[in-house]
Design a protein around this motif. Structure first.
Motif, PDB file in Angstrom:
ATOM      1  N   MET A  40     -32.398 -86.581 -37.231  1.00  0.00           N
ATOM      2  CA  MET A  40     -31.033 -85.804 -37.051  1.00  0.00           C
ATOM      3  C   MET A  40     -30.107 -85.804 -36.029  1.00  0.00           C
ATOM      4  SD  MET A  40     -30.271 -81.615 -37.869  1.00  0.00           S
ATOM      5  CE  MET A  40     -30.871 -81.190 -35.878  1.00  0.00           C
ATOM      6  N   PHE A  41     -30.627 -86.005 -34.843  1.00  0.00           N
ATOM      7  CA  PHE A  41     -30.034 -86.332 -33.721  1.00  0.00           C
ATOM      8  C   PHE A  41     -29.461 -87.651 -33.586  1.00  0.00           C
ATOM      9  CE2 PHE A  41     -29.429 -88.339 -29.481  1.00  0.00           C
ATOM     10  CZ  PHE A  41     -28.796 -87.299 -28.798  1.00  0.00           C
ATOM     11  N   PHE A  42     -30.193 -88.722 -33.922  1.00  0.00           N
ATOM     12  CA  PHE A  42     -29.585 -89.928 -34.013  1.00  0.00           C
ATOM     13  C   PHE A  42     -28.625 -90.157 -35.135  1.00  0.00           C
ATOM     14  CE2 PHE A  42     -33.552 -91.172 -31.792  1.00  0.00           C
ATOM     15  CZ  PHE A  42     -33.145 -91.623 -30.593  1.00  0.00           C
ATOM     16  N   ALA A  43     -28.709 -89.600 -36.243  1.00  0.00           N
ATOM     17  CA  ALA A  43     -27.878 -89.824 -37.321  1.00  0.00           C
ATOM     18  C   ALA A  43     -26.429 -89.194 -36.897  1.00  0.00           C
ATOM     19  CB  ALA A  43     -28.473 -88.960 -38.715  1.00  0.00           C
ATOM     20  N   ILE A  44     -26.502 -88.064 -36.196  1.00  0.00           N
ATOM     21  CA  ILE A  44     -25.242 -87.313 -35.699  1.00  0.00           C
ATOM     22  C   ILE A  44     -24.624 -88.073 -34.630  1.00  0.00           C
ATOM     23  CG2 ILE A  44     -24.343 -85.219 -34.818  1.00  0.00           C
ATOM     24  CD1 ILE A  44     -26.142 -83.708 -36.376  1.00  0.00           C
ATOM     25  N   ALA A  45     -25.485 -88.655 -33.808  1.00  0.00           N
ATOM     26  CA  ALA A  45     -24.767 -89.434 -32.755  1.00  0.00           C
ATOM     27  C   ALA A  45     -24.149 -90.625 -33.265  1.00  0.00           C
ATOM     28  CB  ALA A  45     -26.003 -89.627 -31.553  1.00  0.00           C
ATOM     29  N   ALA A  46     -24.955 -91.416 -34.168  1.00  0.00           N
ATOM     30  CA  ALA A  46     -24.478 -92.663 -34.849  1.00  0.00           C
ATOM     31  C   ALA A  46     -23.032 -92.450 -35.564  1.00  0.00           C
ATOM     32  CB  ALA A  46     -25.294 -93.252 -35.526  1.00  0.00           C
ATOM     33  N   LEU A  47     -22.984 -91.062 -36.223  1.00  0.00           N
ATOM     34  CA  LEU A  47     -21.662 -90.731 -37.218  1.00  0.00           C
ATOM     35  C   LEU A  47     -20.820 -90.549 -36.279  1.00  0.00           C
ATOM     36  CD1 LEU A  47     -20.392 -89.309 -39.707  1.00  0.00           C
ATOM     37  CD2 LEU A  47     -21.248 -87.433 -38.874  1.00  0.00           C
ATOM     38  N   LEU A  48     -21.026 -89.604 -35.099  1.00  0.00           N
ATOM     39  CA  LEU A  48     -20.029 -89.347 -34.230  1.00  0.00           C
ATOM     40  C   LEU A  48     -19.327 -90.613 -33.525  1.00  0.00           C
ATOM     41  CD1 LEU A  48     -20.851 -85.895 -32.852  1.00  0.00           C
ATOM     42  CD2 LEU A  48     -19.272 -86.330 -34.842  1.00  0.00           C
ATOM     43  N   THR A  49     -20.152 -91.566 -33.264  1.00  0.00           N
ATOM     44  CA  THR A  49     -19.878 -92.687 -32.549  1.00  0.00           C
ATOM     45  C   THR A  49     -19.124 -93.841 -33.462  1.00  0.00           C
ATOM     46  OG1 THR A  49     -21.744 -92.685 -31.051  1.00  0.00           O
ATOM     47  CG2 THR A  49     -20.707 -94.812 -31.271  1.00  0.00           C
ATOM     48  N   VAL A  50     -19.310 -93.704 -34.602  1.00  0.00           N
ATOM     49  CA  VAL A  50     -18.603 -94.547 -35.679  1.00  0.00           C
ATOM     50  C   VAL A  50     -16.970 -93.794 -35.851  1.00  0.00           C
ATOM     51  CG1 VAL A  50     -18.241 -95.082 -38.047  1.00  0.00           C
ATOM     52  CG2 VAL A  50     -20.474 -95.395 -36.755  1.00  0.00           C
ATOM     53  N   ALA A  51     -17.201 -92.753 -35.744  1.00  0.00           N
ATOM     54  CA  ALA A  51     -15.851 -91.965 -35.868  1.00  0.00           C
ATOM     55  C   ALA A  51     -14.817 -92.029 -34.690  1.00  0.00           C
ATOM     56  CB  ALA A  51     -15.961 -90.270 -36.109  1.00  0.00           C
ATOM     57  N   ASP A  52     -15.629 -91.878 -33.592  1.00  0.00           N
ATOM     58  CA  ASP A  52     -14.866 -92.643 -32.321  1.00  0.00           C
ATOM     59  C   ASP A  52     -14.220 -93.836 -32.292  1.00  0.00           C
ATOM     60  OD1 ASP A  52     -15.164 -89.854 -31.417  1.00  0.00           O
ATOM     61  OD2 ASP A  52     -16.513 -90.225 -29.896  1.00  0.00           O
ATOM     62  N   LEU A  53     -15.086 -94.613 -32.824  1.00  0.00           N
ATOM     63  CA  LEU A  53     -14.474 -96.075 -32.666  1.00  0.00           C
ATOM     64  C   LEU A  53     -13.520 -96.265 -33.921  1.00  0.00           C
ATOM     65  CD1 LEU A  53     -18.329 -97.823 -32.063  1.00  0.00           C
ATOM     66  CD2 LEU A  53     -16.381 -97.562 -30.592  1.00  0.00           C
ATOM     67  N   THR A  54     -13.704 -95.657 -34.847  1.00  0.00           N
ATOM     68  CA  THR A  54     -12.761 -95.926 -36.018  1.00  0.00           C
ATOM     69  C   THR A  54     -11.356 -95.204 -35.674  1.00  0.00           C
ATOM     70  OG1 THR A  54     -14.566 -96.030 -37.658  1.00  0.00           O
ATOM     71  CG2 THR A  54     -12.246 -95.634 -38.633  1.00  0.00           C
TER      72      THR A  54
END
Length: 401
Positions: free
Chosen positions: A94-108
């Motif tokens: 869950m941690f890595f999924a959310i961290a990756a999701l928010l990172t993609v959102a920031d980059l996008t």
């Protein structure tokens, strides 16, 4: 004395209220969702966390405690260890999924710092140190507190069962003493390497509510009688507490603010203040005493819907937490209005239900395959796989998933 390993009859209210708690947790975890001000946690001292921990304790009393008596203490402990490992891995995923999701959102999105909404910036600033902390549970950011808390609480189950062999009150007494020591002494676990902040949910305190639930379902405590007058009195206490507990109602009213300030020492969420326990028990008595029988006895579609969500506890919790962050990103990137948050909330509820049904159907299909293979080896009758075919209504005594 009742056999401490023989559970009381399973009540489907466990899954109904657990399903309701998951929906409230989804709302509370969605950034920018103003609809969270209408959930019960905004109007009382306790919230969905108490519901989740208590019913998880009851579920453990049904699912795990009997194994200690039937298969032996060693096997029972191995079952607990297996569940701890599952919860631990779910926490990391869950941690890595959310961290990756928010990172993609920031980059996008560009310029939007969704990673900072959950205070995950320190992890990316020093990933080597914090990766070790994440794996050792010494780095536990806010929002990621519940599953680590559950891991620690599960570790306490075998010692509590061992004490219950002496007498059920020994287990309850040990749990109460541990709570008192941790709450009074503010004993907690470290939440991050760079400060002295402790876990947002101190497991040494929250285990008391879990143990009470487990004791009720495992037969260590007699099932309480809930006369009508007690349910109405409990409801009265819940209603009287609303003006003090609700932020909007007490703000600007000096008397209410003074009362709230005076109650803060016994209202700690981290250390599960006694007022939170009292409020939760009063709310539980009121709801079960006044509405529980109708929820448990009827085929109300909403109750069945909530029950199906509550049956798949771990995957639903992880999925709902991830979905809450997806909804939060969409709210901030599209429009933060009542309409958009309502659409995101309804869509999230539908997605959570879909995850629960998919998990249930997958589990049933795997059971059919397992039994079919056993039947082919002559270990079961050939007709056995049909016995696990999922039905539209689950009997009250089924497993919780």
């Amino acid at each position: 004395m009742a056999d401490p390993y023989e559970p009381a009859r399973r009540n489907r209210l466990i899954d109904i209220f657990r399903g309701l708690a998951f929906l409230f947790i989804f709302l509370a975890h969605t950034p920018g969702n103003d609809w969270k001000q209408f959930i019960p946690g905004a109007w009382g001292f306790s919230d969905a966390t108490e519901v989740f921990v208590f019913v998880s304790g009851m579920a453990a009393g049904f699912a795990f405690v009997p194994a200690f008596g039937r298969a032996g203490f060693g096997i029972g402990t191995l079952r607990i260890a297996r569940r701890m490992w599952q919860v631990y891995l779910a926490h990391l995923m869950m941690f890595f999924a959310i961290a990756a999701l928010l990172t993609v959102a920031d980059l996008t999105a560009g310029g939007t710092t969704h990673v900072d909404f959950l205070n995950l910036r320190p992890f990316f600033d020093d990933p080597q140190t914090n990766l070790v902390g994440l794996l050792s549970l010494t780095y536990v950011p806010n929002l990621f507190d519940i599953l680590p808390m559950y891991v620690v609480i599960l570790a306490l189950v075998p010692p509590l069962v061992a004490l219950a062999r002496l007498h059920p009150t020994a287990a309850l007494g040990a749990s109460a003493c541990l709570y008192a020591v941790a709450a009074i002494g503010r004993v907690n676990l470290p939440a991050e390497p760079w400060s002295d902040r402790g876990w947002f949910f101190d497991p040494l305190c929250w285990q008391l509510l879990f143990t009470i639930g487990m004791a009720l379902s495992a037969g260590w405590l007699p099932r309480p009688r809930l006369p009508r007058w007690l349910a109405w009195a409990a409801l009265g206490f819940v209603l009287v507490s609303v003006p003090v507990a609700n932020f909007d109602l007490r703000t600007g009213t000096p008397l209410l603010e003074d009362i709230y300030a005076a109650l803060e020492p016994v209202d700690s969420k981290t250390f599960l203040g006694p007022l939170r326990i009292l409020h939760f028990l009063a709310l539980a008595i009121a709801v079960i005493g006044l509405a529980g029988p109708r929820l448990a006895a009827t085929g109300n579609r909403v109750a069945v819907w909530l029950e199906r969500i509550g049956q798949q506890s771990l995957i639903v919790f992880v999925s709902s937490t991830i979905l809450a962050q997806v909804a939060g990103v969409l709210i901030f990137e599209i429009a933060n209005t009542w309409a958009t948050t309502l659409v995101a909330t309804v869509a999230g509820f539908v997605a959570i239900y879909a995850v629960a049904r998919l998990a249930a159907r997958t589990k049933a299909a795997l059971e059919q395959v397992t039994l079919a293979r056993a039947a082919a080896r002559g270990q079961l009758p050939a007709a056995a796989p049909a016995e696990v075919r999922p039905s539209r209504r689950r009997p009250a005594g089924g497993s919780s998933g």
